[in-house]
Design a protein around this motif. Structure first.
Motif, PDB file in Angstrom:
ATOM      1  N   PRO A 163       0.830  -1.211   0.000  1.00  0.00           N
ATOM      2  CA  PRO A 163       0.000   0.000   0.000  1.00  0.00           C
ATOM      3  C   PRO A 163       0.865   1.262   0.000  1.00  0.00           C
ATOM      4  CG  PRO A 163      -0.575  -1.464   1.816  1.00  0.00           C
ATOM      5  CD  PRO A 163       0.715  -1.950   1.241  1.00  0.00           C
ATOM      6  N   THR A 164       0.397   2.267  -0.685  1.00  0.00           N
ATOM      7  CA  THR A 164       1.061   3.570  -0.666  1.00  0.00           C
ATOM      8  C   THR A 164       0.025   4.622  -1.026  1.00  0.00           C
ATOM      9  OG1 THR A 164       3.023   4.779  -1.406  1.00  0.00           O
ATOM     10  CG2 THR A 164       1.844   3.525  -3.073  1.00  0.00           C
ATOM     11  N   ILE A 165       0.444   5.868  -0.961  1.00  0.00           N
ATOM     12  CA  ILE A 165      -0.444   6.970  -1.346  1.00  0.00           C
ATOM     13  C   ILE A 165       0.126   7.586  -2.614  1.00  0.00           C
ATOM     14  CG2 ILE A 165      -1.310   9.248  -0.691  1.00  0.00           C
ATOM     15  CD1 ILE A 165      -1.256   8.251   2.233  1.00  0.00           C
ATOM     16  N   LEU A 166      -0.706   7.758  -3.612  1.00  0.00           N
ATOM     17  CA  LEU A 166      -0.290   8.330  -4.885  1.00  0.00           C
ATOM     18  C   LEU A 166      -1.008   9.645  -5.097  1.00  0.00           C
ATOM     19  CD1 LEU A 166       1.151   7.858  -7.727  1.00  0.00           C
ATOM     20  CD2 LEU A 166      -1.077   7.054  -8.475  1.00  0.00           C
ATOM     21  N   TRP A 167      -0.259  10.664  -5.479  1.00  0.00           N
ATOM     22  CA  TRP A 167      -0.844  11.949  -5.860  1.00  0.00           C
ATOM     23  C   TRP A 167      -0.899  11.989  -7.375  1.00  0.00           C
ATOM     24  CZ3 TRP A 167      -2.439  15.930  -2.592  1.00  0.00           C
ATOM     25  CH2 TRP A 167      -2.253  15.669  -1.236  1.00  0.00           C
ATOM     26  N   ASN A 227      -4.639  15.246  -6.777  1.00  0.00           N
ATOM     27  CA  ASN A 227      -5.598  14.451  -6.002  1.00  0.00           C
ATOM     28  C   ASN A 227      -4.885  13.269  -5.348  1.00  0.00           C
ATOM     29  OD1 ASN A 227      -7.899  16.007  -6.811  1.00  0.00           O
ATOM     30  ND2 ASN A 227      -7.766  15.007  -8.794  1.00  0.00           N
ATOM     31  N   CYS A 228      -5.308  12.935  -4.130  1.00  0.00           N
ATOM     32  CA  CYS A 228      -4.690  11.870  -3.352  1.00  0.00           C
ATOM     33  C   CYS A 228      -5.496  10.577  -3.480  1.00  0.00           C
ATOM     34  CB  CYS A 228      -4.622  12.332  -1.891  1.00  0.00           C
ATOM     35  SG  CYS A 228      -3.796  11.184  -0.825  1.00  0.00           S
ATOM     36  N   TYR A 229      -4.798   9.451  -3.764  1.00  0.00           N
ATOM     37  CA  TYR A 229      -5.455   8.158  -3.908  1.00  0.00           C
ATOM     38  C   TYR A 229      -4.731   7.114  -3.059  1.00  0.00           C
ATOM     39  CZ  TYR A 229      -7.555  10.241  -8.058  1.00  0.00           C
ATOM     40  OH  TYR A 229      -8.231  11.069  -8.916  1.00  0.00           O
ATOM     41  N   LYS A 230      -5.504   6.173  -2.509  1.00  0.00           N
ATOM     42  CA  LYS A 230      -4.916   5.022  -1.819  1.00  0.00           C
ATOM     43  C   LYS A 230      -4.707   3.943  -2.868  1.00  0.00           C
ATOM     44  CE  LYS A 230      -6.786   6.055   2.657  1.00  0.00           C
ATOM     45  NZ  LYS A 230      -7.733   5.727   3.710  1.00  0.00           N
ATOM     46  N   ALA A 288      -4.882  -0.043  -8.483  1.00  0.00           N
ATOM     47  CA  ALA A 288      -3.937  -1.148  -8.338  1.00  0.00           C
ATOM     48  C   ALA A 288      -2.835  -0.939  -9.369  1.00  0.00           C
ATOM     49  CB  ALA A 288      -4.639  -2.483  -8.554  1.00  0.00           C
ATOM     50  N   LEU A 289      -1.601  -0.865  -8.916  1.00  0.00           N
ATOM     51  CA  LEU A 289      -0.478  -0.587  -9.803  1.00  0.00           C
ATOM     52  C   LEU A 289       0.366  -1.837  -9.986  1.00  0.00           C
ATOM     53  CD1 LEU A 289       0.644   2.819  -8.281  1.00  0.00           C
ATOM     54  CD2 LEU A 289      -0.568   2.484 -10.425  1.00  0.00           C
ATOM     55  N   ILE A 291       2.963  11.020  -8.479  1.00  0.00           N
ATOM     56  CA  ILE A 291       4.070  10.906  -7.537  1.00  0.00           C
ATOM     57  C   ILE A 291       3.566  10.223  -6.272  1.00  0.00           C
ATOM     58  CG2 ILE A 291       3.692  13.236  -6.603  1.00  0.00           C
ATOM     59  CD1 ILE A 291       6.757  13.429  -6.207  1.00  0.00           C
ATOM     60  N   CYS A 292       4.357   9.289  -5.748  1.00  0.00           N
ATOM     61  CA  CYS A 292       3.987   8.607  -4.503  1.00  0.00           C
ATOM     62  C   CYS A 292       4.269   9.515  -3.314  1.00  0.00           C
ATOM     63  CB  CYS A 292       4.769   7.306  -4.358  1.00  0.00           C
ATOM     64  SG  CYS A 292       4.249   6.040  -5.511  1.00  0.00           S
TER      65      CYS A 292
END
Length: 186
Positions: free
Chosen positions: A6-10, A14-17, A50-51, A147-148
Motif C-alpha cells: 500500500p502507498t499513497i499516490l498523488w 488528487n490523493c489516492y490510496k 492497483a499498480l 508521484i507517490c
C-alpha cells in the motif's frame, strides 16, 4: 500468493490510496483456473488504484488482456556508470535494451562532466531524514502528474521504522540549503 504494497499516490493534485502488486506466480498445474485473476481482482477491489509494473512478460500480457490502464513509463536509468561488461551482457537481452543503457551511460557521463564544477555541494550519510524533506515534498508533488507520497512522516516510516530492506540515507547540502536526499538499498 500476491504481495501488495500500500502507498499513497498523488495524481494531478488528487490523493489516492493505491497498492503495488508483486510476486504473483501461478503454478503450471493451476493455470487457466482463474487463481491469478481472483487474486488480482481482490487487489483491484480493495484500493482506489492497483499498480503493476509488468516486469515479467506474463504479468504484462495479463494486465493488457484485462484492460488495465497504461499510466505511463517509469523512467529508470539502470547502471548509469559506464561499464563495458554490463553492456556486453545487455546484448543478450536485445539490441534495443543495450542501446538504451548505452545512451543512459553517455547521458550520465556527459551531465557529470558538465556539473563537475559544482564544488559547494556536500553529500553526507545520515542516520535520519532532515525535517526539510517536508518542504521539498510540498514543492515536488506539484511538479509531477503522478508521484507517490514522500512527506517526512512517510519516508521515516517507509525507510526507518518499517523497512523492507536495509537502507542507507544520504543528503546533499549547498551551504545551509537542503538540496536533496537519496535512499539506497543495500
Amino acid at each position: 500468493h500476491l504481495i501488495v504494497i500500500p502507498t499513497i499516490l498523488w495524481n494531478k493534485g488528487n490523493c489516492y490510496k493505491v497498492a503495488w502488486g508483486r510476486d504473483l506466480y501461478v503454478d503450471d498445474d493451476w493455470r487457466r483456473k482463474r487463481v491469478g485473476l481472483n487474486l488480482v481482482s481482490a487487489w483491484a477491489e480493495r484500493f482506489d488504484i492497483a499498480l503493476g509494473s509488468g516486469q515479467s512478460a506474463e504479468s504484462y500480457k495479463m494486465f493488457q488482456k484485462y484492460g488495465w490502464t497504461f499510466i505511463g513509463r517509469i523512467h529508470q536509468y539502470e547502471k548509469l556508470f559506464f561499464d563495458i561488461q554490463y553492456l556486453e551482457m545487455s546484448l543478450h537481452e536485445g539490441f534495443k535494451k543495450a542501446a538504451r543503457r548505452f545512451l543512459a551511460m553517455i547521458y550520465s557521463t556527459v551531465t557529470d562532466a558538465i556539473r563537475a564544477n559544482i564544488k559547494s555541494i556536500k553529500v553526507i550519510q545520515t542516520a535520519d531524514f532532515n525535517e526539510k524533506v517536508e518542504e521539498m515534498w510540498d514543492r515536488a508533488r506539484k511538479q509531477y502528474s503522478n508521484i507517490c507520497q514522500r512527506d517526512f512522516r512517510t519516508v521515516r516510516w517507509r525507510f526507518l521504522r518499517h523497512p523492507y530492506f536495509k537502507y542507507l540515507i544520504f543528503e546533499a547540502n549547498d551551504g545551509n540549503e537542503y538540496r536533496v536526499y537519496l535512499v539506497v538499498r543495500v
